[in-house]
Design a protein around this motif. Structure first.
Motif, PDB file in Angstrom:
ATOM      1  N   ALA A   1       5.803  -4.560   8.204  1.00  0.00           N
ATOM      2  CA  ALA A   1       4.429  -4.659   8.698  1.00  0.00           C
ATOM      3  C   ALA A   1       3.978  -3.353   9.337  1.00  0.00           C
ATOM      4  O   ALA A   1       2.772  -3.050   9.387  1.00  0.00           O
ATOM      5  CB  ALA A   1       4.313  -5.816   9.689  1.00  0.00           C
ATOM      6  N   LYS A   2       4.933  -2.565   9.827  1.00  0.00           N
ATOM      7  CA  LYS A   2       4.609  -1.297  10.479  1.00  0.00           C
ATOM      8  C   LYS A   2       4.334  -0.181   9.469  1.00  0.00           C
ATOM      9  O   LYS A   2       3.758   0.851   9.814  1.00  0.00           O
ATOM     10  CB  LYS A   2       5.757  -0.868  11.397  1.00  0.00           C
ATOM     11  N   ILE A   3       4.784  -0.372   8.260  1.00  0.00           N
ATOM     12  CA  ILE A   3       4.642   0.669   7.245  1.00  0.00           C
ATOM     13  C   ILE A   3       3.292   0.543   6.553  1.00  0.00           C
ATOM     14  O   ILE A   3       2.890  -0.543   6.129  1.00  0.00           O
ATOM     15  CB  ILE A   3       5.783   0.571   6.206  1.00  0.00           C
ATOM     16  N   LYS A   4       2.599   1.646   6.425  1.00  0.00           N
ATOM     17  CA  LYS A   4       1.298   1.663   5.769  1.00  0.00           C
ATOM     18  C   LYS A   4       1.465   1.860   4.262  1.00  0.00           C
ATOM     19  O   LYS A   4       1.703   2.966   3.796  1.00  0.00           O
ATOM     20  CB  LYS A   4       0.432   2.795   6.338  1.00  0.00           C
ATOM     21  N   PHE A   5       1.375   0.758   3.535  1.00  0.00           N
ATOM     22  CA  PHE A   5       1.485   0.831   2.088  1.00  0.00           C
ATOM     23  C   PHE A   5       0.115   1.129   1.487  1.00  0.00           C
ATOM     24  O   PHE A   5      -0.481   0.299   0.788  1.00  0.00           O
ATOM     25  CB  PHE A   5       2.056  -0.476   1.532  1.00  0.00           C
ATOM     26  N   THR A   6      -0.396   2.332   1.805  1.00  0.00           N
ATOM     27  CA  THR A   6      -1.685   2.753   1.258  1.00  0.00           C
ATOM     28  C   THR A   6      -1.568   2.869  -0.250  1.00  0.00           C
ATOM     29  O   THR A   6      -0.682   3.569  -0.754  1.00  0.00           O
ATOM     30  CB  THR A   6      -2.107   4.108   1.848  1.00  0.00           C
ATOM     31  N   PRO A   7      -2.433   2.172  -1.000  1.00  0.00           N
ATOM     32  CA  PRO A   7      -2.308   2.173  -2.470  1.00  0.00           C
ATOM     33  C   PRO A   7      -2.213   3.568  -3.072  1.00  0.00           C
ATOM     34  O   PRO A   7      -1.402   3.799  -3.965  1.00  0.00           O
ATOM     35  CB  PRO A   7      -3.570   1.437  -2.923  1.00  0.00           C
ATOM     36  N   ALA A   8      -3.024   4.489  -2.594  1.00  0.00           N
ATOM     37  CA  ALA A   8      -3.011   5.836  -3.172  1.00  0.00           C
ATOM     38  C   ALA A   8      -1.671   6.526  -2.938  1.00  0.00           C
ATOM     39  O   ALA A   8      -1.123   7.171  -3.842  1.00  0.00           O
ATOM     40  CB  ALA A   8      -4.146   6.665  -2.570  1.00  0.00           C
ATOM     41  N   CYS A   9      -1.134   6.379  -1.725  1.00  0.00           N
ATOM     42  CA  CYS A   9       0.149   7.010  -1.402  1.00  0.00           C
ATOM     43  C   CYS A   9       1.291   6.373  -2.177  1.00  0.00           C
ATOM     44  O   CYS A   9       2.197   7.066  -2.667  1.00  0.00           O
ATOM     45  CB  CYS A   9       0.421   6.921   0.099  1.00  0.00           C
ATOM     46  N   VAL A  10       1.275   5.039  -2.278  1.00  0.00           N
ATOM     47  CA  VAL A  10       2.325   4.347  -3.021  1.00  0.00           C
ATOM     48  C   VAL A  10       2.279   4.730  -4.490  1.00  0.00           C
ATOM     49  O   VAL A  10       3.312   4.938  -5.135  1.00  0.00           O
ATOM     50  CB  VAL A  10       2.194   2.811  -2.848  1.00  0.00           C
ATOM     51  N   THR A  11       1.062   4.848  -5.038  1.00  0.00           N
ATOM     52  CA  THR A  11       0.912   5.243  -6.438  1.00  0.00           C
ATOM     53  C   THR A  11       1.428   6.655  -6.663  1.00  0.00           C
ATOM     54  O   THR A  11       2.120   6.934  -7.648  1.00  0.00           O
ATOM     55  CB  THR A  11      -0.565   5.160  -6.852  1.00  0.00           C
TER      56      THR A  11
ATOM     57  N   ASN B   1       2.122   7.995   5.810  1.00  0.00           N
ATOM     58  CA  ASN B   1       1.128   8.174   6.877  1.00  0.00           C
ATOM     59  C   ASN B   1       0.300   9.441   6.703  1.00  0.00           C
ATOM     60  O   ASN B   1      -0.521   9.774   7.564  1.00  0.00           O
ATOM     61  CB  ASN B   1       1.827   8.202   8.238  1.00  0.00           C
ATOM     62  N   GLY B   2       0.544  10.163   5.619  1.00  0.00           N
ATOM     63  CA  GLY B   2      -0.204  11.385   5.373  1.00  0.00           C
ATOM     64  C   GLY B   2       0.274  12.578   6.173  1.00  0.00           C
ATOM     65  O   GLY B   2      -0.429  13.582   6.262  1.00  0.00           O
ATOM     66  N   GLN B   3       1.469  12.497   6.730  1.00  0.00           N
ATOM     67  CA  GLN B   3       1.996  13.580   7.554  1.00  0.00           C
ATOM     68  C   GLN B   3       2.946  14.497   6.791  1.00  0.00           C
ATOM     69  O   GLN B   3       3.486  15.440   7.351  1.00  0.00           O
ATOM     70  CB  GLN B   3       2.730  12.981   8.770  1.00  0.00           C
ATOM     71  N   MET B   4       3.187  14.211   5.519  1.00  0.00           N
ATOM     72  CA  MET B   4       4.095  15.025   4.712  1.00  0.00           C
ATOM     73  C   MET B   4       3.620  15.018   3.267  1.00  0.00           C
ATOM     74  O   MET B   4       3.174  13.982   2.753  1.00  0.00           O
ATOM     75  CB  MET B   4       5.533  14.483   4.788  1.00  0.00           C
ATOM     76  N   GLN B   5       3.684  16.164   2.619  1.00  0.00           N
ATOM     77  CA  GLN B   5       3.296  16.262   1.222  1.00  0.00           C
ATOM     78  C   GLN B   5       4.406  15.732   0.323  1.00  0.00           C
ATOM     79  O   GLN B   5       5.590  15.728   0.679  1.00  0.00           O
ATOM     80  CB  GLN B   5       2.985  17.713   0.861  1.00  0.00           C
ATOM     81  N   GLY B   6       3.996  15.303  -0.866  1.00  0.00           N
ATOM     82  CA  GLY B   6       4.956  14.748  -1.809  1.00  0.00           C
ATOM     83  C   GLY B   6       6.038  15.735  -2.205  1.00  0.00           C
ATOM     84  O   GLY B   6       7.205  15.373  -2.358  1.00  0.00           O
ATOM     85  N   ILE B   7       5.668  17.011  -2.379  1.00  0.00           N
ATOM     86  CA  ILE B   7       6.648  18.019  -2.779  1.00  0.00           C
ATOM     87  C   ILE B   7       7.729  18.189  -1.711  1.00  0.00           C
ATOM     88  O   ILE B   7       8.901  18.361  -2.016  1.00  0.00           O
ATOM     89  CB  ILE B   7       5.950  19.370  -3.056  1.00  0.00           C
ATOM     90  N   LYS B   8       7.335  18.103  -0.445  1.00  0.00           N
ATOM     91  CA  LYS B   8       8.286  18.206   0.648  1.00  0.00           C
ATOM     92  C   LYS B   8       9.211  16.991   0.665  1.00  0.00           C
ATOM     93  O   LYS B   8      10.432  17.116   0.866  1.00  0.00           O
ATOM     94  CB  LYS B   8       7.528  18.316   1.977  1.00  0.00           C
ATOM     95  N   LEU B   9       8.653  15.802   0.465  1.00  0.00           N
ATOM     96  CA  LEU B   9       9.458  14.584   0.465  1.00  0.00           C
ATOM     97  C   LEU B   9      10.489  14.613  -0.655  1.00  0.00           C
ATOM     98  O   LEU B   9      11.657  14.274  -0.435  1.00  0.00           O
ATOM     99  CB  LEU B   9       8.559  13.357   0.319  1.00  0.00           C
ATOM    100  N   MET B  10      10.070  15.007  -1.862  1.00  0.00           N
ATOM    101  CA  MET B  10      11.010  15.067  -2.982  1.00  0.00           C
ATOM    102  C   MET B  10      12.131  16.060  -2.713  1.00  0.00           C
ATOM    103  O   MET B  10      13.289  15.833  -3.062  1.00  0.00           O
ATOM    104  CB  MET B  10      10.273  15.462  -4.273  1.00  0.00           C
TER     105      MET B  10
END
Length: 535
Positions: free
Chosen positions: A17-27, A341-350
């Protein structure tokens, strides 16, 4: 158990419930994970190199025991047979004798010493390195690394249980493609974080794959069935493989994307950190958490062996190593949350999850052009080549090259990004069709569009896939199993012998095993058995 289970389920619901499953981010995350999976999947040369090493170890077995009915056959198992390996994965092999009775431990050790003696000779001649005998382990093994390919090989004796589990898991992957995809990603993640090694007291590959399967069993609704439903007749490979077909639509009600399953797996693992000591055990057989006592033994992580419920497949994990594993789990979960949460870019996460090499292969420059770049990904890449020069394996490749020169050139150019269609190589359909013509057993994965989460089941494999034995007349070293399957159960595996024939060689300009160039004088007069090379 019901109280503890409700407690864990409550904590899991609160955490999700604490995690923001924003559709755009999940996609976006789903697209990144799908393409990371495609890029890290094994290439045709990776399949070939491992099949060729199995073939060569069979040659060594013939040299040690002679070419007769009493000589053993070397067969692969583990991640290669599961089809969940990558270029860096070890190759597990078992020396199997032609009888159904259990091999005594002393004979196992004697057999491994004979192979070790031969491998030390090959090490002195520069073909292999790192020969190490570990004979005091519960499963005695000899480790050796082929210098030409860099593949580390683990050789055991009569490991029929490991062979059976490997084929069963491979059969189960046909139920839902997400099982293989998620297993592959979790193994890549564990390798990047140096927690995928039983010798270092961390998670072995079977433990990781089992945790993924368990996660899919305990999703709501479940994606995989309890293994008890598949093992009604025991570990009979033919029965399990055929019975799997009845579960082909089992997980269709669950439309969770790969990204959603990836996130919830980390959440599930994080929340049970302190419950292992309370007796929590992941049971694939029952498809649920169970409370289990291991008698006088105490384990840091408990994953029940689905073919022998008295065994823990994660028994190698040590107390301090468990802390290291959970540090990695919590760190990665926090990084995923930061991305959502928009605090990290996808390239950094990967990069943090799978390493910088994955990011460089993806070719994503910034978060702003992620979607655009994902449509132009290089689907296949050449594996990095070691300093030693590349050598041809034999004349048979020249024959195949003469038969299909244009197709082969297009394929290699496509891999190298130098084809007529520019950087990134040939079109995906052309590339996959060409792959199929060179390696009939190779099933290249396809990237699943982020906007469509209808994951369909794959073709159900035979009990001896990747490349099944279609008839019982001859032995083919390019085929996964070195035994003709019989009608009965696991105990009868290996009762039918096969004769050796030449390997199916392709892509010979790539890096190959140094063992392939050993001059086996004993078989010099039979080029169809072994393509030797004089020095």
């Amino acid at each position: 158990m019901p109280d503890l289970l409700k407690e864990v389920e409550k904590f899991q619901a609160e955490e999700l419930a604490k995690i923001k499953f924003t559709p755009a981010c999940v996609t976006e995350l789903d697209g990144l994970l799908c393409n990371a999976y495609v890029i890290q999947c094994p290439k045709p040369i990776d399949y070939h190199n491992r099949r060729d090493l199995i073939r060569i170890f069979n040659v060594i077995a013939k040299e040690i025991y002679g070419n007769n009915d009493s000589s053993p056959v070397v067969e692969g198992y583990g991640s290669f047979v599961m089809d969940m390996f990558n270029q860096k994965s070890d190759l597990d092999m078992s020396v199997n004798f032609n009888h159904s009775i259990e091999v005594p431990r002393m004979k196992m050790i004697e057999t491994l010493r004979k192979f070790s003696k031969k491998l030390f000779k090959l090490q002195r001649s520069g073909h292999v390195t790192g020969v190490q005998s570990i004979l005091s382990a519960k499963v005695p093994i000899v480790k050796v690394t082929d210098r030409g390919t860099g593949i580390e090989c683990d050789l055991s004796v009569d490991n029929r249980d490991g062979i059976a589990k490997s084929h069963i898991i491979h059969a189960v992957t046909a139920i839902d493609e997400r099982f293989r995809m998620l297993s592959f990603l979790m193994k890549s993640w564990a390798q990047e974080h140096n927690i995928n090694s039983s010798k270092d007291r961390t998670l072995n590959s079977l433990s990781i794959v089992s945790l993924v399967a368990f996660h899919l069993q305990t999703c709501n609704p479940p994606i995989l069935p309890p293994f008890a439903a598949l093992l009604k007749e025991g570990a009979d490979l033919a029965y399990v493989t055929n019975f799997v077909q009845t579960y082909s639509n089992y997980g269709n009600k669950n439309q969770d994307s790969l990204a959603k399953l990836f996130i919830t797996l980390f959440v599930k693992l994080a929340l049970v950190e302190n419950y292992w000591q309370k007796g929590f055990c992941a049971s694939l057989y029952e498809g649920s958490w169970i409370l289990k006592s291991w008698g006088r033994r105490s384990y840091s992580i408990s994953i029940e062996d689905f073919t022998d419920r008295s065994e823990n497949v994660a028994r190698a994990v040590g107390t301090e190593e468990q802390k290291t594993i959970y540090t990695c789990i919590h760190n990665s979960l926090n990084q995923i949350k930061a991305f959502l949460n928009g605090q990290m870019q996808g390239i950094k996460l990967m990069s943090l999850l799978f390493g910088k090499h994955t990011v460089s292969t993806l070719g994503i420059g910034s978060a702003g052009n992620t979607n655009e770049n994902m449509h132009n990904l290089p689907i296949m890449q050449n594996p990095p080549l070691p300093p030693p020069k590349r050598r041809r394996l034999g004349e048979r490749f020249e024959e195949s090259q003469a038969q299909q020169p244009s197709e082969r050139n297009n394929f290699v150019q496509g891999l190298q990004g130098t084809g007529p269609q520019g950087v990134g190589g040939v079109q995906r359909e052309t590339l996959f069709n060409t792959l199929a013509s060179f390696a009939p057993s190779y099933m290249p994965p396809t990237s699943i569009p982020s906007t469509n989460h209808s994951y369909g089941p794959r073709t159900v494999p035979s009990p001896y896939a990747i490349n099944p034995v279609a008839f019982g007349g001859s032995y083919n070293p390019s085929i996964q199993s070195h035994f003709v399957p019989s009608r009965s159960s696991l105990g009868s595996i290996g009762t039918s012998r096969q004769q050796a024939v030449a390997p199916n060689i392709f892509l010979a300009d790539q890096v190959h095993s140094q063992l392939a160039h050993v001059n086996h004088n004993q078989y010099r007069g039979d080029p169809t058995f072994y393509n030797h090379r004089n020095h």
